[in-house]
Write a protein that holds these residues in place. Sequence first.
Motif, PDB file in Angstrom:
ATOM      1  N   TRP A 141       0.844  -1.201   0.000  1.00 56.39           N
ATOM      2  CA  TRP A 141       0.000   0.000   0.000  1.00 56.39           C
ATOM      3  C   TRP A 141       0.879   1.251   0.000  1.00 56.39           C
ATOM      4  N   ASN A 142       1.900   1.233   0.826  1.00 51.82           N
ATOM      5  CA  ASN A 142       2.815   2.367   0.881  1.00 51.82           C
ATOM      6  C   ASN A 142       3.470   2.596  -0.484  1.00 51.82           C
ATOM      7  N   LYS A 184       0.952   4.194  -2.780  1.00 50.37           N
ATOM      8  CA  LYS A 184       0.746   5.603  -2.430  1.00 50.37           C
ATOM      9  C   LYS A 184       1.890   6.465  -2.962  1.00 50.37           C
ATOM     10  N   LYS A 208       1.651   9.532  -5.863  1.00 53.03           N
ATOM     11  CA  LYS A 208       2.217  10.881  -5.746  1.00 53.03           C
ATOM     12  C   LYS A 208       2.973  11.257  -7.013  1.00 53.03           C
ATOM     13  N   ASP A 228     -14.555   7.059   6.623  1.00 52.57           N
ATOM     14  CA  ASP A 228     -13.332   6.561   7.232  1.00 52.57           C
ATOM     15  C   ASP A 228     -12.134   7.239   6.600  1.00 52.57           C
ATOM     16  N   VAL A 229     -11.144   7.531   7.417  1.00 54.00           N
ATOM     17  CA  VAL A 229      -9.900   8.099   6.934  1.00 54.00           C
ATOM     18  C   VAL A 229      -8.788   7.150   7.333  1.00 54.00           C
ATOM     19  N   TYR A 230      -7.956   6.778   6.356  1.00 57.17           N
ATOM     20  CA  TYR A 230      -6.843   5.903   6.616  1.00 57.17           C
ATOM     21  C   TYR A 230      -5.551   6.671   6.393  1.00 57.17           C
ATOM     22  N   ARG A 231      -4.699   6.641   7.347  1.00 58.31           N
ATOM     23  CA  ARG A 231      -3.416   7.333   7.235  1.00 58.31           C
ATOM     24  C   ARG A 231      -2.318   6.319   7.421  1.00 58.31           C
ATOM     25  N   LEU A 232      -1.508   6.159   6.427  1.00 56.21           N
ATOM     26  CA  LEU A 232      -0.425   5.201   6.465  1.00 56.21           C
ATOM     27  C   LEU A 232       0.890   5.951   6.652  1.00 56.21           C
ATOM     28  N   VAL A 233       1.649   5.560   7.646  1.00 52.09           N
ATOM     29  CA  VAL A 233       2.948   6.171   7.927  1.00 52.09           C
ATOM     30  C   VAL A 233       4.007   5.094   7.908  1.00 52.09           C
TER      31      VAL A 233
END
Length: 88
Positions: free
Chosen positions: A11-12, A15, A19, A81-86
């Motif tokens: 997923w990262n 993403k 970008k 829903d908000v998903y934040r991937l770090v």
Amino acid sequence: MSELSQTLKEWNNVKQQLKLYKKKDDEYRLKILKEMNRLNKNRISAGGYTVSRSRTSRETLSKNNIPSDLWKQYCTKYSYDVYRLVHK
């Protein structure tokens, strides 16, 4: 590597690719914008492709700009829903 760990890694990566694609998309849009402005046209075609542009507008209302009772009466709430991937 666990299945969840692999999913998060993939997923990262996606993403990050998005970008890059967004940046490229912005570059292409700017080129098309410049060409449309140069030709003074809102529709251009080349190589079997056609691009047209139109202007749309949206009116918004800020909570700070109206009395709170009106805001409570007329506001529309959206929940999602908000998903934040770090990545560490």
